[in-house]
Design a protein around this motif. Structure first.
Motif, PDB file in Angstrom:
ATOM      1  N   THR A  27      12.224   9.886  -5.894  1.00 51.05           N
ATOM      2  CA  THR A  27      11.533   9.120  -4.849  1.00 51.05           C
ATOM      3  C   THR A  27      11.393   7.655  -5.242  1.00 51.05           C
ATOM      4  O   THR A  27      12.033   6.781  -4.658  1.00 51.05           O
ATOM      5  N   VAL A  28      10.627   7.373  -6.261  1.00 49.23           N
ATOM      6  CA  VAL A  28      10.325   5.982  -6.600  1.00 49.23           C
ATOM      7  C   VAL A  28      11.565   5.222  -7.058  1.00 49.23           C
ATOM      8  O   VAL A  28      11.914   4.180  -6.509  1.00 49.23           O
ATOM      9  N   GLU A  70      14.420   5.191  -4.341  1.00 55.17           N
ATOM     10  CA  GLU A  70      14.066   4.288  -3.250  1.00 55.17           C
ATOM     11  C   GLU A  70      14.173   2.834  -3.686  1.00 55.17           C
ATOM     12  O   GLU A  70      14.630   1.976  -2.926  1.00 55.17           O
ATOM     13  N   SER A 126      16.859   0.404  -1.920  1.00 52.04           N
ATOM     14  CA  SER A 126      16.290  -0.693  -1.154  1.00 52.04           C
ATOM     15  C   SER A 126      16.900  -2.029  -1.574  1.00 52.04           C
ATOM     16  O   SER A 126      17.270  -2.857  -0.730  1.00 52.04           O
ATOM     17  N   PRO A 160      11.741  -4.005  -2.529  1.00 48.95           N
ATOM     18  CA  PRO A 160      10.763  -2.915  -2.406  1.00 48.95           C
ATOM     19  C   PRO A 160       9.543  -3.116  -3.297  1.00 48.95           C
ATOM     20  O   PRO A 160       9.517  -3.992  -4.170  1.00 48.95           O
ATOM     21  N   PRO A 186       7.630  -0.720  -5.786  1.00 52.88           N
ATOM     22  CA  PRO A 186       7.632   0.617  -6.392  1.00 52.88           C
ATOM     23  C   PRO A 186       6.239   1.170  -6.654  1.00 52.88           C
ATOM     24  O   PRO A 186       6.060   2.387  -6.702  1.00 52.88           O
ATOM     25  N   ALA A 212       5.283   3.036  -3.605  1.00 53.36           N
ATOM     26  CA  ALA A 212       6.046   4.287  -3.533  1.00 53.36           C
ATOM     27  C   ALA A 212       5.510   5.318  -4.514  1.00 53.36           C
ATOM     28  O   ALA A 212       5.439   6.512  -4.204  1.00 53.36           O
ATOM     29  N   CYS A 213       5.114   4.877  -5.701  1.00 54.57           N
ATOM     30  CA  CYS A 213       4.584   5.797  -6.708  1.00 54.57           C
ATOM     31  C   CYS A 213       3.239   6.373  -6.266  1.00 54.57           C
ATOM     32  O   CYS A 213       2.985   7.567  -6.408  1.00 54.57           O
ATOM     33  N   ARG A 265       2.261   6.767  -3.226  1.00 54.08           N
ATOM     34  CA  ARG A 265       2.504   7.660  -2.090  1.00 54.08           C
ATOM     35  C   ARG A 265       3.080   8.998  -2.547  1.00 54.08           C
ATOM     36  O   ARG A 265       2.586  10.065  -2.147  1.00 54.08           O
ATOM     37  N   SER A 266       4.109   8.963  -3.356  1.00 52.09           N
ATOM     38  CA  SER A 266       4.866  10.179  -3.666  1.00 52.09           C
ATOM     39  C   SER A 266       4.359  10.927  -4.890  1.00 52.09           C
ATOM     40  O   SER A 266       4.403  12.154  -4.925  1.00 52.09           O
ATOM     41  N   HIS A 323       6.759   2.373   9.538  1.00 57.72           N
ATOM     42  CA  HIS A 323       6.186   3.379   8.630  1.00 57.72           C
ATOM     43  C   HIS A 323       4.695   3.096   8.404  1.00 57.72           C
ATOM     44  O   HIS A 323       4.216   3.034   7.267  1.00 57.72           O
ATOM     45  N   THR A 377       5.542  -1.162   6.097  1.00 57.05           N
ATOM     46  CA  THR A 377       6.648  -1.805   5.391  1.00 57.05           C
ATOM     47  C   THR A 377       7.283  -2.851   6.293  1.00 57.05           C
ATOM     48  O   THR A 377       7.615  -2.560   7.454  1.00 57.05           O
TER      49      THR A 377
END
Length: 356
Positions: free
Chosen positions: A81-82, A85, A89, A96, A98, A101-102, A104-105, A286, A354
């Motif tokens: 994921t992180v 992505e 990206s 992006p 990160p 993203a971290c 979130r995931s 998003h 985003t």
């Protein structure tokens, strides 16, 4: 007695968070996340904020405070994921975030899911942010941390109502200086440990080299173009540049030039004057809303398009397919696709998304 799992990185913030929760009467378990394997980071693995020495620091704090300590291997989901992505990206020409993203995931995704599966009541972290509950709407609200210089609410805009209901931020009302004082008073080994400043998997900020190692090949080169399409020279790799960048272009020009646009199909990078970087509108996708169920009408807010940026006044309005348009009172510099945009109503996070 509520059972709290505290995510411990080995730094002073998560260590003091554990101490404060213990003093408040919670049952505590410490958790360190293994996000990398040696082959993921090569020679740089001990320079990251998630190194083996950091994990050992976290373990020693847990031992001193007398609560259980576990290590969860989330390296696969972090990679899928992180990191994935992040790489894709940049390859699309975006920039992006990160950390978002971290959160979130991994932290409030996989880790919180694991905590609840283990019958824990809360996940706690050392973030500088605050959670309160509205007495009028009943919604959980995300507020800035009391220490504005350390406030991390920008990175947490994606938290859902369910996640906020099971999350604790013990440092939200404290300043960093107070946190270090508490650590020193209680003899914690990391009281003076420096904060990590870099992307955790790209120490020293060398994200381009990390991407090239992850993909197995150098980033493609291509032309530098001016605003009319005239070729000015060749760049050194598509992922090595981001919107608004001036340094490192290596072009002998009379007037300063900045990165305006990136074209992933041709690997071309368009350059121009600083004046071309200022815009009064952005579109975001998003979306996640915190203080409101959804955006159904125009709303006056303040907006951050980068973590280090002071927020600017704007009106946000709903668009089709859940997107949002933000119209600023004054033009903003270098609004960049891929970055997080977060909307505030005073101290409260309204929501975010985003930039697209």
């Amino acid at each position: 007695m509520s059972h709290v799992y505290i995510a411990m990185s080995g730094g002073v913030d998560s260590s003091v968070s554990a101490l404060l929760l213990q003093q408040a009467g919670y049952q505590i378990s410490g958790v360190n996340l293994r996000l990398f394997h040696n082959e993921d980071l090569g020679e740089s693995r001990e320079k990251t904020c998630c190194s083996l020495s950091d994990a050992e620091d976290a373990r020693m704090v847990a031992r001193r405070l007398g609560f259980p300590f576990y290590v969860f291997d989330f390296s696969q989901i972090f990679r899928d994921t992180v990191i994935q992505e992040f790489v894709e990206s940049y390859q699309r020409g975006q920039t992006p975030n990160p950390c978002v993203a971290c959160n979130r995931s991994v932290k409030f995704g996989a880790l919180l899911h694991r905590v609840l599966a283990l019958h824990g009541d809360f996940l706690a972290t050392g973030h500088y942010a605050q959670i309160v509950r509205s007495t009028t709407t009943g919604r959980y609200l995300l507020k800035r941390g009391a220490d504005r210089s350390k406030d991390q609410s920008y990175f947490l805009y994606m938290l859902t109502q369910e996640q906020l209901a099971h999350t604790l931020f013990p440092l939200g009302g404290l300043h960093k200086s107070q946190v270090r004082e508490i650590a020193a008073e209680h003899g914690l080994i990391n009281a003076s440990k420096r904060d990590s400043q870099d992307i955790c998997f790209a120490p020293d900020g060398d994200y381009a080299t990390f991407i090239e190692r992850a993909t197995g090949h150098p980033s493609p080169t291509g032309p530098f173009l001016d605003e009319t399409g005239h070729i000015l020279g060749q760049h050194k790799g598509f992922v090595r540049y981001t919107r608004g960048q001036h340094k490192g272009l290596g072009l002998p020009t009379e007037q300063p030039l900045y990165v305006l646009e990136k074209d992933a199909e041709t690997n071309a990078i368009r350059l121009g004057p600083d004046s071309a970087l200022w815009e009064d509108t952005l579109i975001a996708e998003h979306m996640n809303w915190i203080s409101i169920p959804t955006l159904s009408a125009p709303m006056s807010v303040t907006v951050k398009t980068r973590y280090s940026q002071r927020e600017a006044a704007a009106v946000i309005e709903p668009m089709e397919r859940g997107r949002v348009r933000a119209i600023f009172d004054e033009p903003q510099r270098a609004i960049t696709a891929g970055q997080a945009v977060v909307f505030y109503d005073g101290e409260i996070v309204v929501g975010g998304g985003t930039i697209c």
